[in-house]
Design a protein around this motif. Structure first.
Motif, mmCIF file in Angstrom:
data_model
loop_
_atom_site.group_PDB
_atom_site.id
_atom_site.type_symbol
_atom_site.label_atom_id
_atom_site.label_comp_id
_atom_site.label_asym_id
_atom_site.label_seq_id
_atom_site.Cartn_x
_atom_site.Cartn_y
_atom_site.Cartn_z
ATOM 1 N N ALA A 38 0.247 -1.421 0.267
ATOM 2 C CA ALA A 38 -0.390 -0.325 0.662
ATOM 3 C C ALA A 38 1.063 1.049 0.261
ATOM 4 O O ALA A 38 2.470 0.909 0.452
ATOM 5 N N ALA A 39 0.279 2.404 -0.701
ATOM 6 C CA ALA A 39 0.886 3.391 -1.224
ATOM 7 C C ALA A 39 0.698 4.098 0.520
ATOM 8 O O ALA A 39 0.392 3.832 1.454
ATOM 9 N N ASP A 40 2.068 5.108 0.645
ATOM 10 C CA ASP A 40 1.686 6.145 1.905
ATOM 11 C C ASP A 40 -0.353 6.945 2.221
ATOM 12 O O ASP A 40 -0.813 7.928 0.559
ATOM 13 N N ARG A 41 -1.208 6.573 3.099
ATOM 14 C CA ARG A 41 -2.639 6.755 3.407
ATOM 15 C C ARG A 41 -2.454 7.894 3.888
ATOM 16 O O ARG A 41 -2.919 9.126 3.628
ATOM 17 N N ASN A 42 -1.964 7.972 4.790
ATOM 18 C CA ASN A 42 -1.927 9.921 5.642
ATOM 19 C C ASN A 42 -2.781 10.952 5.820
ATOM 20 O O ASN A 42 -2.950 11.491 5.637
ATOM 21 N N MET A 43 -3.525 9.414 6.504
ATOM 22 C CA MET A 43 -5.302 10.100 7.024
ATOM 23 C C MET A 43 -5.497 10.565 7.730
ATOM 24 O O MET A 43 -6.011 10.952 8.838
ATOM 25 N N GLY A 44 -4.786 9.985 9.156
ATOM 26 C CA GLY A 44 -4.113 11.505 10.105
ATOM 27 C C GLY A 44 -5.474 10.632 10.681
ATOM 28 O O GLY A 44 -5.605 9.133 10.874
ATOM 29 N N THR A 45 -6.427 11.609 11.676
ATOM 30 C CA THR A 45 -7.017 11.331 12.649
ATOM 31 C C THR A 45 -8.752 12.078 11.576
ATOM 32 O O THR A 45 -9.171 11.748 12.600
ATOM 33 N N LEU A 46 -8.320 11.605 9.887
ATOM 34 C CA LEU A 46 -9.966 11.929 10.092
ATOM 35 C C LEU A 46 -10.538 10.770 9.750
ATOM 36 O O LEU A 46 -10.254 10.046 10.150
ATOM 37 N N PRO A 47 -11.769 11.252 9.692
ATOM 38 C CA PRO A 47 -13.387 9.525 9.492
ATOM 39 C C PRO A 47 -12.523 8.992 9.114
ATOM 40 O O PRO A 47 -12.814 9.346 7.252
ATOM 41 N N MET A 48 -12.851 7.295 8.877
ATOM 42 C CA MET A 48 -12.488 6.029 8.278
ATOM 43 C C MET A 48 -14.567 5.819 7.847
ATOM 44 O O MET A 48 -14.226 4.787 7.232
ATOM 45 N N ILE A 49 -14.932 6.319 8.074
ATOM 46 C CA ILE A 49 -16.321 5.859 7.494
ATOM 47 C C ILE A 49 -16.391 7.707 6.219
ATOM 48 O O ILE A 49 -17.037 8.315 6.876
ATOM 49 N N HIS A 50 -16.916 7.443 4.932
ATOM 50 C CA HIS A 50 -17.371 8.356 4.176
ATOM 51 C C HIS A 50 -18.714 9.052 4.469
ATOM 52 O O HIS A 50 -19.766 8.280 4.445
ATOM 53 N N VAL A 51 -19.227 9.710 4.442
ATOM 54 C CA VAL A 51 -20.563 10.503 4.753
ATOM 55 C C VAL A 51 -21.102 11.719 3.378
ATOM 56 O O VAL A 51 -21.805 11.278 3.614
ATOM 57 N N LYS A 52 -20.332 12.239 3.448
ATOM 58 C CA LYS A 52 -20.358 13.520 2.250
ATOM 59 C C LYS A 52 -20.931 12.686 1.103
ATOM 60 O O LYS A 52 -21.103 13.298 0.614
ATOM 61 N N ALA A 53 -19.973 11.937 1.051
ATOM 62 C CA ALA A 53 -20.668 10.467 -0.126
ATOM 63 C C ALA A 53 -21.315 9.726 -0.003
ATOM 64 O O ALA A 53 -21.679 9.111 -1.192
#
Length: 331
Positions: A38-53
């Motif tokens: 896997a490549a660098d995700r760099n997701m940090g503390t962002l929500p792991m479940i999309h809502v606006k999508a």
């Protein structure tokens, strides 16, 4: 299932699901999938479940998504009753140069993209790693179901790469930094544009053109949306180029995010991934010279104080939180 457990399950399913990668140059998947790092995700503390999508109606239309509850977002959850709406905007089906053809139509096999690869000048790789293809051999959104299939307003099947330049300065009065009375920290300001398509305030970013470098996209999008360079005279453009060399220098660029964006334009088969980069003017000498005026996709443009109460497009407020932390500023 609690939100915490659900988010954890989704993260684990994404990590496992992305161990498969298409390594062949053809569009059709191989019989087995070798392991792909896997490549660098760099997701940090962002929500792991999309809502606006998963929000309705879909932007620029009256199309209502098939409702997807939190418990059914993950592809690892079997859902035989899932019937997503098939929608692609007319601006995409018209066949502009930036859009892929409808690969499901007869006779389009010769245009089959090379998913998970650098396909000529088009980067079809994901920051999250290798994504899978669905039963129609089309990319499947790595963050789960959205209630809509096809591409909506997005031109590319799979990841649609964007760039978001976050230009900041310190809020000043009498040439002194303004300190927030509650946090006791200095206040940062950033350049914001009001999107014409939805009326929401946002960071002035946009899509990376085929074969275009990230740095060029950052400069172009900021110029088009915030500085209206599309309608600027030649002498003014020369002046702007000088400012851009100062503001958008490599030494002044700090990446604050790279990954999947919870964007209302996302679908099951097309989604936005972005790189957000902060360009900070600590003294105010260069950014302060910019004459802000709305242009291109922007209805209005102005300096905004960075604060946690800001309501912005997509997950732009999360980018600003990282910028505030980077400079130890008020949030």
């Amino acid at each position: 299932m609690s939100v915490y457990l659900l988010c954890t399950a989704i993260v684990c399913s994404i990590w496992i699901g992305h161990s498969a990668c298409l390594t062949q140059p053809s569009w059709h998947p191989p019989a087995t999938y070798p392991v792909c790092l896997a490549a660098d995700r760099n997701m940090g503390t962002l929500p792991m479940i999309h809502v606006k999508a998963r929000s309705s109606p879909y932007p620029g239309s009256k199309v209502e998504r098939f409702h997807v509850p939190d418990d059914n977002v993950s592809w690892n959850i079997a859902w035989p009753d899932y019937e997503p709406v098939d929608y692609t905007a007319e601006t995409v089906t018209a066949g502009p140069v930036w859009a892929d053809p409808d690969l499901r139509k007869e006779g389009q096999s010769e245009h089959a993209p090379q998913f998970n690869l650098l396909d000529g000048t088009i980067d079809r790789r994901s920051f999250l790693g290798c994504y899978k293809l669905d039963k129609d051999k089309l990319p499947r959104n790595p963050m789960g179901r959205t209630g809509i299939i096809s591409r909506g307003l997005l031109g590319k099947w799979g990841p649609n790469h964007a760039a978001d330049p976050i230009v900041t300065r310190w809020k000043r009065e009498d040439d002194k930094k303004v300190i927030h009375e509650l946090s006791g920290k200095p206040i940062l300001q950033f350049v914001a544009i009001k999107r014409k398509d939805c009326g929401e305030w946002a960071i002035p970013g946009g899509m990376v053109d085929a074969g275009e470098s990230l740095s060029r996209t950052l400069k172009r999008e900021f110029g088009e949306e915030a500085l209206d360079t599309l309608a600027t005279s030649s002498p003014q453009k020369d002046r702007l180029r000088g400012l851009f060399r100062t503001i958008f220098s490599k030494e002044n660029a700090v990446e604050v995010f790279k990954g999947y964006t919870d964007d209302p334009r996302n679908t099951d088969n097309a989604w936005i991934e972005t790189v957000a980069v902060n360009f900070h003017d600590d003294t105010g000498d260069s950014v302060g010279q910019l004459d802000l005026q709305a242009g291109d996709d922007a209805g209005h443009v102005q300096w905004f104080d960075i604060d946690q109460e800001l309501q912005l497009y997509a997950i732009h407020s999360q980018f600003l939180k990282r910028v505030a932390e980077l400079h130890d500023a008020h949030w």
